[in-house]
Scaffold this motif. Structure first.
Motif, PDB file in Angstrom:
ATOM      1  N   LEU A   1     -51.595 -27.144   0.295  1.00 44.52           N
ATOM      2  CA  LEU A   1     -52.065 -25.648   0.073  1.00 44.52           C
ATOM      3  C   LEU A   1     -51.548 -24.535   1.021  1.00 44.52           C
ATOM      4  N   SER A   2     -51.256 -25.018   2.303  1.00 45.67           N
ATOM      5  CA  SER A   2     -50.636 -24.205   3.197  1.00 45.67           C
ATOM      6  C   SER A   2     -49.098 -23.860   2.811  1.00 45.67           C
ATOM      7  N   HIS A   3     -48.735 -24.312   1.720  1.00 40.90           N
ATOM      8  CA  HIS A   3     -47.428 -24.088   1.307  1.00 40.90           C
ATOM      9  C   HIS A   3     -47.366 -22.770   0.093  1.00 40.90           C
ATOM     10  N   HIS A   4     -48.680 -22.462  -0.130  1.00 43.48           N
ATOM     11  CA  HIS A   4     -49.007 -21.427  -1.105  1.00 43.48           C
ATOM     12  C   HIS A   4     -48.265 -20.172  -0.640  1.00 43.48           C
ATOM     13  N   PRO A   5     -47.552 -19.415  -1.397  1.00 46.21           N
ATOM     14  CA  PRO A   5     -46.992 -18.135  -0.986  1.00 46.21           C
ATOM     15  C   PRO A   5     -47.646 -17.282   0.041  1.00 46.21           C
ATOM     16  N   ARG A   6     -48.915 -17.166  -0.398  1.00 49.33           N
ATOM     17  CA  ARG A   6     -49.921 -16.096   0.420  1.00 49.33           C
ATOM     18  C   ARG A   6     -50.207 -16.750   1.839  1.00 49.33           C
ATOM     19  N   LEU A   7     -50.289 -18.106   1.923  1.00 50.39           N
ATOM     20  CA  LEU A   7     -50.524 -18.733   3.378  1.00 50.39           C
ATOM     21  C   LEU A   7     -49.188 -19.123   4.256  1.00 50.39           C
ATOM     22  N   TYR A   8     -48.133 -19.556   3.331  1.00 49.97           N
ATOM     23  CA  TYR A   8     -46.949 -19.889   4.043  1.00 49.97           C
ATOM     24  C   TYR A   8     -46.284 -18.913   5.030  1.00 49.97           C
ATOM     25  N   LYS A   9     -46.358 -17.679   4.401  1.00 52.63           N
ATOM     26  CA  LYS A   9     -45.724 -16.515   5.219  1.00 52.63           C
ATOM     27  C   LYS A   9     -46.322 -16.126   6.335  1.00 52.63           C
ATOM     28  N   TYR A  10     -47.471 -16.377   6.431  1.00 49.27           N
ATOM     29  CA  TYR A  10     -48.376 -15.931   7.410  1.00 49.27           C
ATOM     30  C   TYR A  10     -48.941 -16.891   8.440  1.00 49.27           C
ATOM     31  N   VAL A  11     -49.190 -18.122   7.993  1.00 50.21           N
ATOM     32  CA  VAL A  11     -49.652 -19.197   8.691  1.00 50.21           C
ATOM     33  C   VAL A  11     -48.705 -20.571   8.863  1.00 50.21           C
ATOM     34  N   HIS A  12     -48.204 -20.766   7.939  1.00 51.68           N
ATOM     35  CA  HIS A  12     -47.585 -22.354   7.638  1.00 51.68           C
ATOM     36  C   HIS A  12     -45.816 -21.959   8.156  1.00 51.68           C
ATOM     37  N   LYS A  13     -45.460 -21.008   8.220  1.00 53.00           N
ATOM     38  CA  LYS A  13     -43.933 -20.799   8.521  1.00 53.00           C
ATOM     39  C   LYS A  13     -43.540 -21.296   9.689  1.00 53.00           C
ATOM     40  N   LYS A  14     -44.580 -21.085  10.787  1.00 55.52           N
ATOM     41  CA  LYS A  14     -44.292 -21.382  12.211  1.00 55.52           C
ATOM     42  C   LYS A  14     -43.837 -22.680  12.131  1.00 55.52           C
ATOM     43  N   HIS A  15     -44.671 -23.596  11.571  1.00 55.38           N
ATOM     44  CA  HIS A  15     -44.507 -25.113  11.622  1.00 55.38           C
ATOM     45  C   HIS A  15     -43.031 -25.595  11.178  1.00 55.38           C
ATOM     46  N   HIS A  16     -42.639 -24.796  10.151  1.00 53.29           N
ATOM     47  CA  HIS A  16     -41.158 -25.092   9.856  1.00 53.29           C
ATOM     48  C   HIS A  16     -40.093 -24.455  10.405  1.00 53.29           C
ATOM     49  N   LEU A  17     -40.469 -23.829  11.551  1.00 57.21           N
ATOM     50  CA  LEU A  17     -39.531 -23.319  12.358  1.00 57.21           C
ATOM     51  C   LEU A  17     -39.115 -24.409  13.576  1.00 57.21           C
ATOM     52  N   PHE A  18     -39.753 -25.297  13.718  1.00 59.74           N
ATOM     53  CA  PHE A  18     -39.725 -26.178  14.648  1.00 59.74           C
ATOM     54  C   PHE A  18     -38.602 -27.342  14.051  1.00 59.74           C
ATOM     55  N   PHE A  19     -37.899 -27.722  14.968  1.00 62.38           N
ATOM     56  CA  PHE A  19     -36.494 -28.835  14.203  1.00 62.38           C
ATOM     57  C   PHE A  19     -36.569 -30.117  15.073  1.00 62.38           C
TER      58      PHE A  19
ATOM     59  N   SER B   1     -38.883 -33.745  16.579  1.00 61.22           N
ATOM     60  CA  SER B   1     -39.545 -34.870  15.886  1.00 61.22           C
ATOM     61  C   SER B   1     -40.739 -34.477  15.079  1.00 61.22           C
ATOM     62  N   VAL B   2     -41.340 -35.268  14.149  1.00 60.33           N
ATOM     63  CA  VAL B   2     -42.260 -34.958  13.640  1.00 60.33           C
ATOM     64  C   VAL B   2     -43.836 -34.791  14.106  1.00 60.33           C
ATOM     65  N   GLY B   3     -43.793 -35.898  15.291  1.00 59.79           N
ATOM     66  CA  GLY B   3     -44.979 -35.833  15.923  1.00 59.79           C
ATOM     67  C   GLY B   3     -45.193 -34.579  16.826  1.00 59.79           C
ATOM     68  N   VAL B   4     -44.274 -33.956  17.169  1.00 52.62           N
ATOM     69  CA  VAL B   4     -44.313 -32.926  18.142  1.00 52.62           C
ATOM     70  C   VAL B   4     -44.501 -31.526  17.099  1.00 52.62           C
ATOM     71  N   ALA B   5     -43.849 -31.685  15.966  1.00 51.91           N
ATOM     72  CA  ALA B   5     -44.020 -30.388  14.938  1.00 51.91           C
ATOM     73  C   ALA B   5     -45.404 -30.343  14.646  1.00 51.91           C
ATOM     74  N   PHE B   6     -46.118 -31.561  14.671  1.00 53.06           N
ATOM     75  CA  PHE B   6     -47.435 -31.393  14.236  1.00 53.06           C
ATOM     76  C   PHE B   6     -48.396 -30.314  14.905  1.00 53.06           C
ATOM     77  N   GLU B   7     -48.095 -30.377  16.392  1.00 53.61           N
ATOM     78  CA  GLU B   7     -48.796 -29.421  17.434  1.00 53.61           C
ATOM     79  C   GLU B   7     -48.081 -28.081  17.120  1.00 53.61           C
ATOM     80  N   PHE B   8     -46.908 -27.986  16.611  1.00 44.48           N
ATOM     81  CA  PHE B   8     -46.379 -26.482  16.848  1.00 44.48           C
ATOM     82  C   PHE B   8     -46.808 -25.831  15.427  1.00 44.48           C
ATOM     83  N   ALA B   9     -48.100 -25.409  15.657  1.00 41.19           N
ATOM     84  CA  ALA B   9     -48.875 -24.685  14.291  1.00 41.19           C
ATOM     85  C   ALA B   9     -49.299 -23.478  14.616  1.00 41.19           C
ATOM     86  N   HIS B  10     -49.513 -22.470  13.585  1.00 40.14           N
ATOM     87  CA  HIS B  10     -50.635 -21.662  14.057  1.00 40.14           C
ATOM     88  C   HIS B  10     -51.907 -21.748  14.084  1.00 40.14           C
TER      89      HIS B  10
END
Length: 86
Positions: A40-58, A60-69
């Protein structure tokens, strides 16, 4: 003292089989809810404002979990965990 009826703080422990079933149940609920809330967080209305920050982290997955809005941290990462334990 908290009066939470579904949390038992005294008395005999549950059997290993009941403990194992509850543990498996918690993980199933957590995985199910996390998967769909993350989708659901990949929905265009949510991704741009909330979830995109998570995908800016490159890293390991465990650390990216905490890198979130903060909203994502609460609703996508936290809520499924609390519901699973409840």
């Amino acid at each position: 003292r908290w009066n939470v009826s579904f949390v038992r703080m005294s008395g005999p422990l549950e059997s290993w089989s009941v403990f194992a079933l509850k543990t498996v149940g918690i993980f199933l609920v957590l995985d199910f809810l996390f998967y769909f809330s993350h989708r659901l967080s990949h929905h265009p209305r949510l991704y741009k404002y909330v979830h995109k920050k998570h995908h800016l982290f490159f890293q390991s997955v465990g650390v990216a979990f905490e890198f979130a809005h903060p909203v994502e941290q609460l609703l996508v990462n936290g809520l499924p965990l609390f519901i699973g334990f409840w």
